[in-house]
Scaffold this active site. Structure first.
Site, PDB file in Angstrom:
ATOM      1  N   LYS A 131       0.832  -1.207   0.000  1.00  0.00           N
ATOM      2  CA  LYS A 131       0.000   0.000   0.000  1.00  0.00           C
ATOM      3  C   LYS A 131       0.869   1.260   0.000  1.00  0.00           C
ATOM      4  O   LYS A 131       0.636   2.181  -0.782  1.00  0.00           O
ATOM      5  CB  LYS A 131      -0.929   0.016   1.221  1.00  0.00           C
ATOM      6  N   ASP A 140      -6.576   1.163   1.038  1.00  0.00           N
ATOM      7  CA  ASP A 140      -6.592   1.246   2.495  1.00  0.00           C
ATOM      8  C   ASP A 140      -7.977   0.835   3.002  1.00  0.00           C
ATOM      9  O   ASP A 140      -8.797   0.332   2.242  1.00  0.00           O
ATOM     10  CB  ASP A 140      -6.218   2.654   2.960  1.00  0.00           C
TER      11      ASP A 140
END
Length: 212
Positions: free
Chosen positions: A120, A138
């Site tokens: 991420k 997320d």
């Protein structure tokens, strides 16, 4: 979700916010990298408060190495998990200096090899600092993608892979910013603000909140 609906969804989000970006404060790829590492399980507002004090003192890998782990902790002590994050930031700064000439690498593999940097974080840096059309998933994006029916998946990687397939090329560069902001301010976890949602008619969520 039908392709026409996906196009319409992003067209509306773009109309609402033509130039979305991260809410983390930064002026260089390195500042962004550190801010994203610090933002794990913390708010952007909280991270910005810490980096506002840290970056005028040390905002390069070498400067943070010279600052040292204990002093770094004092600057970021208001952020959750600051002990582990300080250790990771010092370690990644060491690697940047030793292996990358003090510069943030521009490949996923090199970014993910840095302490505290997962997929991420690498995606955020590649997208926001270097203009790559990556999508960082997320908790907000995971929720929005599943709730709306845009890209349902059991875990963040499944959602990311599906978004890569369904998001039209023209929207890919900004897609994750639109979805994060939508999840943060409209499609909130506890009570989504469906009456004020610009994509409510496209959304597949069965338990939409009523007006009032």
């Amino acid at each position: 979700m039908k392709r026409a609906d996906v196009v319409e969804l992003f067209a509306r989000l773009r109309e609402l916010d033509p130039h979305p970006t991260t809410e983390l404060d930064y002026s260089t790829p390195f500042e962004l990298l550190v801010a994203v590492v610090l933002s794990a399980q913390a708010t952007d507002v909280g991270v910005n408060k810490a980096t506002k004090k840290l970056y005028p003192v040390a905002n390069t890998p070498q400067a943070i190495l010279e600052l040292g782990e204990e002093k770094l902790k004092k600057y970021i002590s208001t952020i959750g998990l600051f002990n582990a994050k300080a250790k990771n930031v010092i370690a990644l700064c060491g690697i940047l200096v030793e292996q990358h000439g003090g510069e943030v690498p521009r490949t996923r593999e090199a970014l993910e090899a840095l302490p505290g940097v997962g997929r991420k974080t690498a995606n955020v840096v590649l997208n926001t600092a270097f203009g790559e059309p990556t999508i960082a998933v997320d908790t907000h994006i995971f929720r929005v993608a599943n709730r709306t029916g845009l890209a349902p998946g059991k875990d963040v990687r499944a959602v990311e892979d599906k978004l890569e397939k369904v998001v039209p090329a023209e929207f890919k560069q900004d897609a994750h910013h639109w979805l994060i902001l939508h999840g943060r301010y409209v499609c909130k976890a506890r009570r989504p603000d469906c009456p004020n949602c610009v994509i409510r008619d496209l959304c597949r969520y069965k338990d939409k909140t009523p007006a009032g």
